[in-house]
Design a protein around this motif. Sequence first.
Motif, mmCIF file in Angstrom:
data_model
loop_
_atom_site.group_PDB
_atom_site.id
_atom_site.type_symbol
_atom_site.label_atom_id
_atom_site.label_comp_id
_atom_site.label_asym_id
_atom_site.label_seq_id
_atom_site.Cartn_x
_atom_site.Cartn_y
_atom_site.Cartn_z
ATOM 1 N N LEU A 245 -4.190 -7.545 -3.328
ATOM 2 C CA LEU A 245 -4.340 -6.309 -2.552
ATOM 3 C C LEU A 245 -3.247 -6.184 -1.489
ATOM 4 C CD1 LEU A 245 -8.216 -6.152 -2.078
ATOM 5 C CD2 LEU A 245 -6.787 -4.554 -3.366
ATOM 6 N N LEU A 246 -2.959 -7.299 -0.822
ATOM 7 C CA LEU A 246 -1.922 -7.295 0.215
ATOM 8 C C LEU A 246 -0.564 -6.981 -0.383
ATOM 9 C CD1 LEU A 246 -1.375 -7.912 3.236
ATOM 10 C CD2 LEU A 246 -0.887 -10.266 2.561
ATOM 11 N N ALA A 247 -0.273 -7.611 -1.527
ATOM 12 C CA ALA A 247 1.017 -7.375 -2.183
ATOM 13 C C ALA A 247 1.148 -5.911 -2.592
ATOM 14 C CB ALA A 247 1.140 -8.290 -3.403
ATOM 15 N N PHE A 248 0.071 -5.328 -3.146
ATOM 16 C CA PHE A 248 0.099 -3.921 -3.567
ATOM 17 C C PHE A 248 0.311 -3.004 -2.361
ATOM 18 C CE2 PHE A 248 -2.098 0.093 -4.398
ATOM 19 C CZ PHE A 248 -1.374 0.537 -5.500
ATOM 20 N N ALA A 249 -0.392 -3.324 -1.236
ATOM 21 C CA ALA A 249 -0.263 -2.493 -0.035
ATOM 22 C C ALA A 249 1.166 -2.517 0.494
ATOM 23 C CB ALA A 249 -1.241 -2.996 1.032
ATOM 24 N N LEU A 250 1.778 -3.671 0.502
ATOM 25 C CA LEU A 250 3.159 -3.779 0.984
ATOM 26 C C LEU A 250 4.114 -3.012 0.084
ATOM 27 C CD1 LEU A 250 3.209 -7.554 2.004
ATOM 28 C CD2 LEU A 250 3.369 -5.578 3.547
ATOM 29 N N TYR A 251 3.893 -3.121 -1.231
ATOM 30 C CA TYR A 251 4.756 -2.409 -2.185
ATOM 31 C C TYR A 251 4.640 -0.894 -2.010
ATOM 32 C CZ TYR A 251 6.387 -0.523 -6.612
ATOM 33 O OH TYR A 251 7.024 0.231 -7.547
ATOM 34 N N TRP A 252 3.391 -0.420 -1.875
ATOM 35 C CA TRP A 252 3.155 1.026 -1.736
ATOM 36 C C TRP A 252 3.805 1.566 -0.466
ATOM 37 C CZ3 TRP A 252 0.374 4.049 1.803
ATOM 38 C CH2 TRP A 252 0.137 5.360 1.394
ATOM 39 N N GLN A 253 3.692 0.774 0.636
ATOM 40 C CA GLN A 253 4.291 1.200 1.908
ATOM 41 C C GLN A 253 5.802 1.315 1.778
ATOM 42 O OE1 GLN A 253 3.386 -1.479 5.076
ATOM 43 N NE2 GLN A 253 3.395 0.120 6.620
ATOM 44 N N SER A 254 6.397 0.358 1.081
ATOM 45 C CA SER A 254 7.858 0.350 0.957
ATOM 46 C C SER A 254 8.335 1.554 0.141
ATOM 47 C CB SER A 254 8.314 -0.967 0.316
ATOM 48 O OG SER A 254 7.888 -1.019 -1.025
ATOM 49 N N THR A 255 7.551 1.964 -0.860
ATOM 50 C CA THR A 255 7.963 3.119 -1.672
ATOM 51 C C THR A 255 7.817 4.425 -0.905
ATOM 52 O OG1 THR A 255 5.754 3.263 -2.589
ATOM 53 C CG2 THR A 255 7.375 2.026 -3.878
#
Lengths: 202, 126
Positions: free
Chosen positions: B78-88
């Motif tokens: 979940l943390l990895a997905f949240a970081l990826y989404w924020q970066s996009t």
Amino acid sequence: MCQNDAVPIVNRSPQLATSSELSAFLREVERRAFKQAVFAVRDNEAALDIVQDAMLKLSEKYGDRPAEELPPLFQRILQNTIRDHFRRQKIRNFWTMPLSSLFTGEHEDDDPLEALEVESDAQRAHDPARHLESMQTVAFIEQAIAKLPTRQREAFLLRYWENLDVAETAAVMGCSEGSVKTHCSRAVHAIEAALKEKGVEL
Amino acid sequence: MNEQERGRRIARALNQGTASLDDAVLARLKVARETALEAHHAPEAELVLAGHHGLRIRLGFWHRHPVLLPLSLLAGLLLAFALYWQSTQLGDPDEFDADILADDLPIQAYLDKDFDEWLQDTRPQE
């Protein structure tokens, strides 16, 4: 396959004692441990506490040791727990003896072996005379062992009852192998002499 | 009979004494044994890398708390997905400025209120 190819596998370390091995060991040793403690402290309740402490220490601190190491480890813990009991008793007596002696007379010496001479109905019905004779012999031996000097008793019980070898017994007692042999020899002669006084031949 | 045999014979006789312990003592010994066994932790599983005999990673903590392992993995995902989404979502500010200079304005610029304010602030005074 190349030796450097690292393939992760999950397994159990083979040398560790499992719960069932520990359980079997404790079940096998518990009665002798209790009697050893009774010989030393001459009090059933205190002996039970000592055995419980020793079992708990073994389980908590050395439960991950190989199963074959458990007997000498447990014996060492048991002997140390008995010594701790005497240390605590000495300190307790230092503070309580002067006060209690004001209110009570001399302390009665309970014979712990009396409590151990309980016969089951089935055994008594089987051959009462023979059983009584046998139990008397056991009681004489137990009394003789209880009267041995501490080190002789420890050496005798570890070597001949717990079946530790001379080196293991020496390690548990923290003395030389020569001392173990000397203690054992003196213990055997003392017990035999005590039995002879009672007219008992093994 | 030598001394050792005599010693063992005496010790064998002692076993008869242990067979006649009373029930209260046996019950206490059973409680002591069970208490000790409750405190015993099961042997720890190990992650062993074959070919590297010295490399053993103990998994004792995860072995004792089996629920924590999938929960930790889920939290990590979940943390990895949240970081990826924020970066996009943020985009690269340097790339954004270059697009403005090249007069190739992305549609997000017109949706950004800050951009309107910036246009008004930077409009030459008449």
